[in-house]
Design an enzyme around this catalytic site. Structure first.
Site, PDB file in Angstrom:
ATOM      1  N   GLY A  46      40.426 -17.362  47.884  1.00  0.00           N
ATOM      2  CA  GLY A  46      41.048 -18.542  47.303  1.00  0.00           C
ATOM      3  C   GLY A  46      40.402 -18.905  45.981  1.00  0.00           C
ATOM      4  O   GLY A  46      39.233 -18.581  45.747  1.00  0.00           O
ATOM      5  N   GLN A  51      37.998 -23.753  38.786  1.00  0.00           N
ATOM      6  CA  GLN A  51      36.919 -22.763  38.887  1.00  0.00           C
ATOM      7  C   GLN A  51      36.906 -21.793  37.712  1.00  0.00           C
ATOM      8  O   GLN A  51      35.901 -21.112  37.480  1.00  0.00           O
ATOM      9  CB  GLN A  51      37.010 -21.984  40.209  1.00  0.00           C
ATOM     10  N   CYS A  94      32.063 -19.842  48.654  1.00  0.00           N
ATOM     11  CA  CYS A  94      32.815 -20.284  47.483  1.00  0.00           C
ATOM     12  C   CYS A  94      32.424 -19.404  46.302  1.00  0.00           C
ATOM     13  O   CYS A  94      31.237 -19.141  46.101  1.00  0.00           O
ATOM     14  CB  CYS A  94      32.475 -21.736  47.179  1.00  0.00           C
ATOM     15  N   LEU A  95      33.420 -18.967  45.541  1.00  0.00           N
ATOM     16  CA  LEU A  95      33.122 -18.103  44.397  1.00  0.00           C
ATOM     17  C   LEU A  95      32.260 -18.819  43.358  1.00  0.00           C
ATOM     18  O   LEU A  95      31.610 -18.175  42.540  1.00  0.00           O
ATOM     19  CB  LEU A  95      34.425 -17.595  43.755  1.00  0.00           C
ATOM     20  N   HIS A 136      39.709 -26.404  51.590  1.00  0.00           N
ATOM     21  CA  HIS A 136      38.596 -26.076  50.689  1.00  0.00           C
ATOM     22  C   HIS A 136      39.067 -26.101  49.228  1.00  0.00           C
ATOM     23  O   HIS A 136      38.416 -26.686  48.363  1.00  0.00           O
ATOM     24  CB  HIS A 136      38.044 -24.692  51.077  1.00  0.00           C
ATOM     25  N   GLU A 137      40.239 -25.476  48.974  1.00  0.00           N
ATOM     26  CA  GLU A 137      40.729 -25.392  47.587  1.00  0.00           C
ATOM     27  C   GLU A 137      41.236 -26.742  47.084  1.00  0.00           C
ATOM     28  O   GLU A 137      41.035 -27.085  45.916  1.00  0.00           O
ATOM     29  CB  GLU A 137      41.829 -24.334  47.475  1.00  0.00           C
ATOM     30  N   HIS A 140      38.514 -28.741  45.758  1.00  0.00           N
ATOM     31  CA  HIS A 140      38.132 -28.385  44.384  1.00  0.00           C
ATOM     32  C   HIS A 140      38.904 -29.221  43.367  1.00  0.00           C
ATOM     33  O   HIS A 140      38.378 -29.610  42.325  1.00  0.00           O
ATOM     34  CB  HIS A 140      38.428 -26.906  44.101  1.00  0.00           C
TER      35      HIS A 140
HETATM   36 NI    NI Z   1      35.478 -22.735  46.519  1.00  0.00          NI
END
Ligand code: NI
Length: 174
Positions: A46, A51, A94-95, A136-137, A140
């Site tokens: 995701g 991000q 998380c990236l 989660h996204e 963000h």
């Molecule tokens: Ni994340």
């Protein structure tokens, strides 16, 4: 299509609240294609636009396993309209917080509204990994990270570690 650099904790932009998308046009679709490339390259399941430094309410997901064909989902202006009392726990990563994983408790099932890639309104009932990834996204988009859902002790520890790493990289660059 292009792979864009992913912002890493403690980048202040990750705490920014993203703005709604007014129209799903070709520029937005181009951005979504870049997001998908960046997510697949990482690799991750995701990615939110913020991000890659773009404060717009856009999320892409691909929950397909390594040996399965890609299954990309696009969410523009996603909104959770219902969530279950029942909770579930997943180990999240998380990236933007590479190589850090921790268990997070969230509602097990949600209903979300969003615009699809063509700008059409959609509604989805999600459970399991999809429910977790979507929450989660969407976090963000509100400047919230999964580490905000863990204990303060663990959160402070991981933030400290990433601040130290960022400083090290900074001094290596000279
Ligand atoms: Ni994340």
């Amino acid at each position: 299509m292009a792979i864009r650099p992913i912002l890493i904790l403690p980048d202040a932009k990750l705490r920014q609240v993203s703005e709604p998308v007014k129209a799903v046009d070709d520029d937005v679709r181009k951005l979504m294609d870049d997001m998908v490339d960046t997510m697949h390259d990482a690799p991750g399941i995701g990615l939110a636009a913020i991000q890659i430094g773009v404060p717009r309410r856009i999320v892409v997901l691909d929950l397909a396993k390594k040996d399965e064909p890609p299954e990309v989902r696009y969410f523009v202006n996603p909104e959770i309209v219902w969530s279950s009392e029942e909770k579930s726990v997943y180990e999240e990563g998380c990236l933007s917080i590479p190589e850090y994983y921790e268990e997070v408790e969230r509602p097990a099932r949600i209903r979300a509204r969003f615009l699809d890639r063509e700008g059409q309104p959609q509604e989805i009932d999600a459970e399991g990994l999809l429910a977790t990834a979507l929450q989660h996204e969407i976090d963000h988009l509100n400047g919230v990270l999964f580490i905000d859902h863990i204990s303060r002790l663990k959160r402070d520890r991981v933030i400290k570690k990433f601040i130290k790493q960022a400083k090290q990289k900074e001094s290596e660059r000279g």
